[in-house]
Design a protein around this motif. Structure first.
Motif, PDB file in Angstrom:
ATOM      1  N   VAL A   1     -17.764  22.544 -55.426  1.00  0.00           N
ATOM      2  CA  VAL A   1     -17.140  22.011 -54.216  1.00  0.00           C
ATOM      3  C   VAL A   1     -18.142  21.142 -53.473  1.00  0.00           C
ATOM      4  N   VAL A   2     -17.746  19.898 -53.220  1.00  0.00           N
ATOM      5  CA  VAL A   2     -18.535  18.960 -52.425  1.00  0.00           C
ATOM      6  C   VAL A   2     -17.754  18.649 -51.154  1.00  0.00           C
ATOM      7  N   VAL A   3     -18.381  18.835 -49.999  1.00  0.00           N
ATOM      8  CA  VAL A   3     -17.763  18.494 -48.723  1.00  0.00           C
ATOM      9  C   VAL A   3     -18.709  17.575 -47.968  1.00  0.00           C
ATOM     10  N   CYS A   4     -18.209  16.408 -47.566  1.00  0.00           N
ATOM     11  CA  CYS A   4     -19.036  15.481 -46.799  1.00  0.00           C
ATOM     12  C   CYS A   4     -18.133  14.666 -45.881  1.00  0.00           C
ATOM     13  N   ALA A   5     -18.750  13.899 -45.012  1.00  0.00           N
ATOM     14  CA  ALA A   5     -18.036  12.863 -44.269  1.00  0.00           C
ATOM     15  C   ALA A   5     -18.443  11.513 -44.836  1.00  0.00           C
ATOM     16  N   ASP A   6     -17.533  10.543 -44.759  1.00  0.00           N
ATOM     17  CA  ASP A   6     -17.912   9.203 -45.213  1.00  0.00           C
ATOM     18  C   ASP A   6     -18.727   8.477 -44.153  1.00  0.00           C
ATOM     19  N   HIS A   7     -18.485   8.789 -42.901  1.00  0.00           N
ATOM     20  CA  HIS A   7     -19.225   8.204 -41.778  1.00  0.00           C
ATOM     21  C   HIS A   7     -18.890   9.024 -40.553  1.00  0.00           C
ATOM     22  N   GLY A   8     -19.570   8.752 -39.459  1.00  0.00           N
ATOM     23  CA  GLY A   8     -19.297   9.454 -38.215  1.00  0.00           C
ATOM     24  C   GLY A   8     -18.549   8.598 -37.217  1.00  0.00           C
ATOM     25  N   GLU A   9     -18.845   8.800 -35.945  1.00  0.00           N
ATOM     26  CA  GLU A   9     -18.110   8.122 -34.876  1.00  0.00           C
ATOM     27  C   GLU A   9     -18.977   8.057 -33.626  1.00  0.00           C
ATOM     28  N   ASN A  10     -19.029   6.907 -32.978  1.00  0.00           N
ATOM     29  CA  ASN A  10     -19.647   6.807 -31.659  1.00  0.00           C
ATOM     30  C   ASN A  10     -18.610   7.192 -30.622  1.00  0.00           C
ATOM     31  N   LEU A  11     -18.979   8.088 -29.734  1.00  0.00           N
ATOM     32  CA  LEU A  11     -18.094   8.543 -28.651  1.00  0.00           C
ATOM     33  C   LEU A  11     -18.781   8.285 -27.318  1.00  0.00           C
ATOM     34  N   GLY A  12     -19.136   7.025 -27.115  1.00  0.00           N
ATOM     35  CA  GLY A  12     -19.780   6.602 -25.890  1.00  0.00           C
ATOM     36  C   GLY A  12     -21.271   6.393 -26.020  1.00  0.00           C
ATOM     37  N   GLU A  13     -21.898   6.964 -27.057  1.00  0.00           N
ATOM     38  CA  GLU A  13     -23.326   6.739 -27.263  1.00  0.00           C
ATOM     39  C   GLU A  13     -23.580   5.259 -27.523  1.00  0.00           C
ATOM     40  N   HIS A  14     -24.689   4.781 -26.994  1.00  0.00           N
ATOM     41  CA  HIS A  14     -25.080   3.378 -27.170  1.00  0.00           C
ATOM     42  C   HIS A  14     -24.020   2.422 -26.599  1.00  0.00           C
ATOM     43  N   ASP A  15     -23.218   2.951 -25.692  1.00  0.00           N
ATOM     44  CA  ASP A  15     -22.145   2.171 -25.070  1.00  0.00           C
ATOM     45  C   ASP A  15     -21.175   1.627 -26.126  1.00  0.00           C
ATOM     46  N   LEU A  16     -20.882   2.464 -27.130  1.00  0.00           N
ATOM     47  CA  LEU A  16     -19.989   2.083 -28.219  1.00  0.00           C
ATOM     48  C   LEU A  16     -18.951   3.173 -28.460  1.00  0.00           C
ATOM     49  N   TYR A  17     -17.821   2.756 -28.999  1.00  0.00           N
ATOM     50  CA  TYR A  17     -16.711   3.656 -29.303  1.00  0.00           C
ATOM     51  C   TYR A  17     -16.227   3.305 -30.706  1.00  0.00           C
ATOM     52  N   GLY A  18     -16.027   4.309 -31.553  1.00  0.00           N
ATOM     53  CA  GLY A  18     -15.583   4.054 -32.917  1.00  0.00           C
ATOM     54  C   GLY A  18     -16.758   3.987 -33.881  1.00  0.00           C
ATOM     55  N   HIS A  19     -16.542   3.362 -35.024  1.00  0.00           N
ATOM     56  CA  HIS A  19     -17.607   3.285 -36.021  1.00  0.00           C
ATOM     57  C   HIS A  19     -17.837   1.856 -36.498  1.00  0.00           C
ATOM     58  N   GLU A  20     -17.843   0.941 -35.543  1.00  0.00           N
ATOM     59  CA  GLU A  20     -18.100  -0.453 -35.873  1.00  0.00           C
ATOM     60  C   GLU A  20     -19.369  -0.940 -35.163  1.00  0.00           C
ATOM     61  N   PHE A  21     -19.927  -2.009 -35.709  1.00  0.00           N
ATOM     62  CA  PHE A  21     -20.920  -2.840 -35.028  1.00  0.00           C
ATOM     63  C   PHE A  21     -22.281  -2.179 -34.847  1.00  0.00           C
ATOM     64  N   ALA A  22     -22.601  -1.125 -35.597  1.00  0.00           N
ATOM     65  CA  ALA A  22     -23.886  -0.452 -35.418  1.00  0.00           C
ATOM     66  C   ALA A  22     -24.195   0.423 -36.622  1.00  0.00           C
ATOM     67  N   LEU A  23     -25.466   0.825 -36.727  1.00  0.00           N
ATOM     68  CA  LEU A  23     -25.912   1.734 -37.783  1.00  0.00           C
ATOM     69  C   LEU A  23     -26.699   2.894 -37.184  1.00  0.00           C
ATOM     70  N   TYR A  24     -26.287   3.340 -36.013  1.00  0.00           N
ATOM     71  CA  TYR A  24     -26.949   4.487 -35.399  1.00  0.00           C
ATOM     72  C   TYR A  24     -26.622   5.760 -36.182  1.00  0.00           C
ATOM     73  N   ASP A  25     -27.442   6.790 -35.957  1.00  0.00           N
ATOM     74  CA  ASP A  25     -27.291   8.021 -36.728  1.00  0.00           C
ATOM     75  C   ASP A  25     -25.966   8.728 -36.488  1.00  0.00           C
ATOM     76  N   GLU A  26     -25.342   8.522 -35.326  1.00  0.00           N
ATOM     77  CA  GLU A  26     -24.017   9.097 -35.105  1.00  0.00           C
ATOM     78  C   GLU A  26     -23.029   8.640 -36.172  1.00  0.00           C
ATOM     79  N   LEU A  27     -23.300   7.486 -36.785  1.00  0.00           N
ATOM     80  CA  LEU A  27     -22.413   6.921 -37.796  1.00  0.00           C
ATOM     81  C   LEU A  27     -22.862   7.198 -39.222  1.00  0.00           C
ATOM     82  N   ILE A  28     -24.175   7.168 -39.465  1.00  0.00           N
ATOM     83  CA  ILE A  28     -24.617   7.154 -40.869  1.00  0.00           C
ATOM     84  C   ILE A  28     -25.383   8.406 -41.304  1.00  0.00           C
ATOM     85  N   ASN A  29     -25.739   9.298 -40.394  1.00  0.00           N
ATOM     86  CA  ASN A  29     -26.350  10.571 -40.767  1.00  0.00           C
ATOM     87  C   ASN A  29     -25.243  11.616 -40.774  1.00  0.00           C
TER      88      ASN A  29
END
Length: 523
Positions: free
Chosen positions: A283-311
């Motif tokens: 069994v492999v369980v992972c996420a494909d990406h995360g989500e910005n929820l206000g961090e870095h003044d961003l919402y969603g998973h566009e326009f950045a490569l912060y750890d909220e999205l890629i770790n």
């Protein structure tokens, strides 16, 4: 692998799920008790790096073992071309293969379902078989022709509008229960020797958030999901503000969606245990990406490569792995090789599929004693070469984000509606690449300033450092430069990718024009 190794594989992607909102990663809200139980018998990886911050290129990488620049599946060319997938290899090796998803990008027209004998994508960008067969070939022809790219962008835009309309329905029911039921039926009916491979993508934690009442009342009591901002482009364009109270409501709804996923996934896990299949299943369980929820003044998973999205979260259950935590950095690209290693199958031994497949590389298998010892790789890829070229023993992961066609369309629309003119140096227009190691990250951009961070001292990436004053950041930039050289050079041209011109249809023959008239794209 020994003959006692599990014969089946269940590969689960929790779409858009941040690891810091999960119980196994220390979240203070009990969003995922079932994953917490699973983590007690699996290996939990604390630092897994996604190769991109959104669905299509990440899944293509997990399915092929290639980085985005190598497989080319992105919004500008939204299909996987001329490479065998993990499912193709397993199918050729005798495995029964199935894909069940409610994700708009995992469809036949993107070629991500290639190799799956059974697949059902219950929520697609285009209705029905809009881009299957002849139309899929048309789509590919358009995307391969620069002068027709503008037309392709318009088609993508139309599909994205339909996607947003369907997904934005407050009464839209979660597709996750159906995905779980389909998966159980597939497993129950599968009698292939040597086994089965089931892939599922669970989409609930992707915007917009309309969780079932049971979970909404637990994690976001009294919150009306139709009253909070559910369109990330409104916020990212500056057309709408979100105050702290609304952010809390949004995070509560997000947690409620994750809790619903966890309950449904627990239902599948319990069934596998009850029917005696659990011990025989990797069994492999992972996420494909995360989500910005206000961090870095961003919402969603566009326009950045912060750890909220890629770790991202990653947990794997297999006899070769201890029920433990591992702190070294790993990459989702490695999962292709890990699954092949789990079933003891090499693409060279299977054969019989349409395109060549990436060979199994045990230096990229989480199950291998030589994992990440890239100097031993027979045919090193750009990431492996970049790692081995560096001094010292630091390991690196690599991330890519090219021009986001759909997001730009939506962002510009929301800005225009609000009377906002986006500057040419807005981060939404930037292509981004990053190298990450445990203590540092370097992000290269073509329209905004590069960014470097010391993740050991600044895990939230709030205070950029100057590589001239920080050797860890400088070494990470060197690793990124080596990777860029291996995938065709750095993205430094601020002009980006040309979107087309008014005469974009000049190269279209009459058959193509007639087809486009049938679809309503030409008069």
């Amino acid at each position: 692998m020994s003959s006692s190794s599990p014969s089946n594989v269940l590969f689960v992607v929790l779409d858009t799920v941040r690891k810091d909102h999960l119980t196994p990663y220390g979240y203070d809200r009990q969003t995922t008790p079932n994953l917490g139980e699973f983590a007690e018998e699996a290996t939990v990886f604390d630092d897994a790096v996604a190769p991109a911050p959104w669905t299509l290129p990440v899944h293509a990488s997990m399915f092929t073992g290639l980085y985005p620049s190598q497989h080319g599946a992105d919004q500008e060319s939204p299909y996987l071309d001329d490479v065998a997938t993990l499912a193709s290899v397993l199918s050729a090796g005798g495995y029964d293969t199935a894909c069940y998803s409610s994700n708009a990008w995992i469809t036949p027209y993107t070629k991500l379902t290639r190799g799956f004998e059974h697949h059902d994508t219950s929520f697609e960008i285009m209705p029905g078989n809009f881009l299957s067969g002849t139309l899929a070939n048309l789509w590919q022809t358009i995307n391969d022709n620069e002068r027709l790219r503008d037309l392709a962008n318009r088609i993508v835009h139309l599909g994205a509008k339909a996607h947003a309309k369907l997904a934005g329905d407050d009464d839209a029911a979660s597709k996750t229960p159906a995905v779980i039921d389909q998966t159980k039926s597939f497993i129950e009916q599968s009698d292939e020797d040597p086994g089965w491979f089931g892939f599922i993508n669970l989409m609930d934690a992707h915007l917009p958030y309309h969780p079932p009442d049971e979970y909404r009342e637990q994690f976001a009591p009294g919150v009306d999901s139709s009253e909070v901002c559910q369109n990330s482009k409104e916020f990212n364009s500056g057309a709408r503000e979100i105050n702290d109270e609304e952010w809390e409501d949004i995070r509560g709804l997000y947690d409620a969606e994750i809790a619903h996923i966890d309950a449904e996934l627990g239902r599948l896990f319990d069934w596998l245990r009850e029917t005696g299949r659990w011990e025989d299943t990797t069994v492999v369980v992972c996420a494909d990406h995360g989500e910005n929820l206000g961090e870095h003044d961003l919402y969603g998973h566009e326009f950045a490569l912060y750890d909220e999205l890629i770790n991202v979260p990653l947990m794997v259950k297999h006899p070769e792995l201890d029920a433990d935590r591992r702190g070294e950095q790993v990459e989702l690209v490695d999962l292709y090789h890990t699954v092949l290693d789990a079933v003891g199958l090499d693409p060279a031994d299977a054969g019989g599929y349409e395109f060549d497949a990436v060979s199994r590389d045990r230096t990229r298998s989480l199950l291998s004693a030589s994992y990440r010892e890239f100097a031993e790789a027979d045919d090193p890829d750009p990431g492996q070469r970049a790692v081995t070229a560096q001094d010292g023993d630091a390991d690196y992961g690599f991330v890519e984000y090219s021009q986001p066609v759909i997001e730009l369309h939506h962002l510009e629309e929301k800005a225009s509606e609000a009377g906002i003119e986006l500057p040419d140096d807005h981060r939404a227009y930037s292509r981004l690449r990053a190298a990450r190691r445990l203590d540092a990250k370097y992000v290269r951009a073509d329209r905004i300033d590069d960014e470097a961070y010391r993740l050991d001292d600044d895990p939230n990436e709030l205070s950029p450092v100057d590589p001239a004053d920080d050797e860890a950041a400088a070494a990470t930039e060197r690793a990124l430069a080596q990777f860029e050289e291996g995938v065709g050079g750095a993205w430094t041209d601020a002009d980006g990718v040309e979107t087309g011109s008014a005469d974009a249809l000049d190269d279209a023959d009459e058959e193509m024009r007639e087809r486009l008239r049938d679809l309503g794209y030409m008069e």
